[in-house]
Design a protein around this motif. Structure first.
Motif, PDB file in Angstrom:
ATOM      1  N   VAL A   1       0.848  -1.181   0.000  1.00 54.63           N
ATOM      2  CA  VAL A   1       0.000   0.000   0.000  1.00 54.63           C
ATOM      3  C   VAL A   1       0.884   1.231   0.000  1.00 54.63           C
ATOM      4  O   VAL A   1       2.018   1.187   0.485  1.00 54.63           O
ATOM      5  CB  VAL A   1      -0.940  -0.010   1.230  1.00 54.63           C
ATOM      6  CG1 VAL A   1      -0.161   0.110   2.531  1.00 54.63           C
ATOM      7  CG2 VAL A   1      -2.005   1.062   1.134  1.00 54.63           C
ATOM      8  N   GLN A   2       0.380   2.317  -0.555  1.00 52.18           N
ATOM      9  CA  GLN A   2       1.130   3.566  -0.539  1.00 52.18           C
ATOM     10  C   GLN A   2       1.000   4.239   0.815  1.00 52.18           C
ATOM     11  O   GLN A   2       0.024   4.028   1.542  1.00 52.18           O
ATOM     12  CB  GLN A   2       0.622   4.498  -1.631  1.00 52.18           C
ATOM     13  CG  GLN A   2       0.979   4.059  -3.045  1.00 52.18           C
ATOM     14  CD  GLN A   2       0.573   5.091  -4.084  1.00 52.18           C
ATOM     15  OE1 GLN A   2      -0.386   5.831  -3.899  1.00 52.18           O
ATOM     16  NE2 GLN A   2       1.312   5.135  -5.188  1.00 52.18           N
TER      17      GLN A   2
ATOM     18  N   GLY B   1      -2.214   5.121   3.061  1.00 51.76           N
ATOM     19  CA  GLY B   1      -3.266   4.156   2.796  1.00 51.76           C
ATOM     20  C   GLY B   1      -3.613   3.316   4.007  1.00 51.76           C
ATOM     21  O   GLY B   1      -3.106   3.549   5.117  1.00 51.76           O
ATOM     22  N   SER B   2      -4.487   2.331   3.782  1.00 49.29           N
ATOM     23  CA  SER B   2      -4.994   1.496   4.871  1.00 49.29           C
ATOM     24  C   SER B   2      -4.933   0.020   4.503  1.00 49.29           C
ATOM     25  O   SER B   2      -5.022  -0.343   3.326  1.00 49.29           O
ATOM     26  CB  SER B   2      -6.452   1.858   5.188  1.00 49.29           C
ATOM     27  OG  SER B   2      -6.577   3.201   5.593  1.00 49.29           O
ATOM     28  N   LEU B   3      -4.806  -0.791   5.519  1.00 50.88           N
ATOM     29  CA  LEU B   3      -4.906  -2.243   5.396  1.00 50.88           C
ATOM     30  C   LEU B   3      -5.593  -2.765   6.642  1.00 50.88           C
ATOM     31  O   LEU B   3      -5.510  -2.147   7.706  1.00 50.88           O
ATOM     32  CB  LEU B   3      -3.529  -2.893   5.270  1.00 50.88           C
ATOM     33  CG  LEU B   3      -2.791  -2.788   3.943  1.00 50.88           C
ATOM     34  CD1 LEU B   3      -1.381  -3.353   4.107  1.00 50.88           C
ATOM     35  CD2 LEU B   3      -3.533  -3.533   2.842  1.00 50.88           C
TER      36      LEU B   3
ATOM     37  N   ASN C   1      -4.609   2.466   9.539  1.00 52.08           N
ATOM     38  CA  ASN C   1      -4.848   3.638   8.708  1.00 52.08           C
ATOM     39  C   ASN C   1      -3.632   4.552   8.724  1.00 52.08           C
ATOM     40  O   ASN C   1      -2.763   4.435   9.587  1.00 52.08           O
ATOM     41  CB  ASN C   1      -6.079   4.397   9.206  1.00 52.08           C
ATOM     42  CG  ASN C   1      -7.348   3.587   9.133  1.00 52.08           C
ATOM     43  OD1 ASN C   1      -7.507   2.738   8.246  1.00 52.08           O
ATOM     44  ND2 ASN C   1      -8.268   3.837  10.049  1.00 52.08           N
TER      45      ASN C   1
ATOM     46  N   THR D   1       6.315  -0.742   7.598  1.00 53.58           N
ATOM     47  CA  THR D   1       6.661  -1.907   6.805  1.00 53.58           C
ATOM     48  C   THR D   1       7.322  -2.968   7.682  1.00 53.58           C
ATOM     49  O   THR D   1       8.305  -2.694   8.373  1.00 53.58           O
ATOM     50  CB  THR D   1       7.601  -1.519   5.661  1.00 53.58           C
ATOM     51  OG1 THR D   1       6.911  -0.663   4.757  1.00 53.58           O
ATOM     52  CG2 THR D   1       8.080  -2.756   4.908  1.00 53.58           C
TER      53      THR D   1
ATOM     54  N   VAL E   1       4.711  -0.692   2.960  1.00 53.19           N
ATOM     55  CA  VAL E   1       4.181   0.652   2.727  1.00 53.19           C
ATOM     56  C   VAL E   1       5.209   1.426   1.916  1.00 53.19           C
ATOM     57  O   VAL E   1       6.327   1.665   2.382  1.00 53.19           O
ATOM     58  CB  VAL E   1       3.890   1.378   4.051  1.00 53.19           C
ATOM     59  CG1 VAL E   1       3.238   2.732   3.774  1.00 53.19           C
ATOM     60  CG2 VAL E   1       2.994   0.527   4.948  1.00 53.19           C
TER      61      VAL E   1
END
Length: 120
Positions: free
Chosen positions: A10-11, A14-16, A82, A89, A118
């Motif tokens: 994800v950049q 961003g969220s995961l 978030n 990372t 990330v």
């Protein structure tokens, strides 16, 4: 006995959402949490939630950005991440153990890791 999922690329910003599912009833009377490890560095505690009273705990660097919750299924825990930063990372590990589960020594069960990357 613990299955982790939800990692990915994800950049920044961003969220995961990570999920941890237990096979069996090992969540009962324990805390469930997440640790993470960057290659070449020690594994560090990220967040945990108590199975008895639902108390939640976060390391300072993720407070306000990460949220740990119990899923609708009793044996599932989620970590909503978030405003992700490159420094988040790591390989994230689900864990079950003695509350508040801030240290590896308290861990009774480990799940397999899931990689979160990330990008800047």
């Amino acid at each position: 006995q613990l299955q982790a999922s939800g990692g990915g690329l994800v950049q920044a910003g961003g969220s995961l959402r990570l999920s941890c599912t237990a096979i069996g009833s090992i969540f009962d009377d324990y805390a469930i949490g997440w640790f993470r490890q960057v290659q070449g560095r020690e594994r560090e505690w990220v967040s945990s939630i108590s199975s008895t009273d639902g108390s939640t705990y976060y390391r300072d660097s993720v407070k306000g950005r990460f949220t740990i919750t119990r899923g609708n299924a009793k044996n599932t825990v989620h970590l909503q991440m978030n405003s992700l930063k490159p420094e988040d990372t790591a390989v994230y590990y689900c864990a079950v153990g003695l509350p508040p589960l801030h240290r590896e020594i308290a861990v009774e069960y480990w799940g397999q890791g899931t990689l979160v990357t990330v990008s800047a």
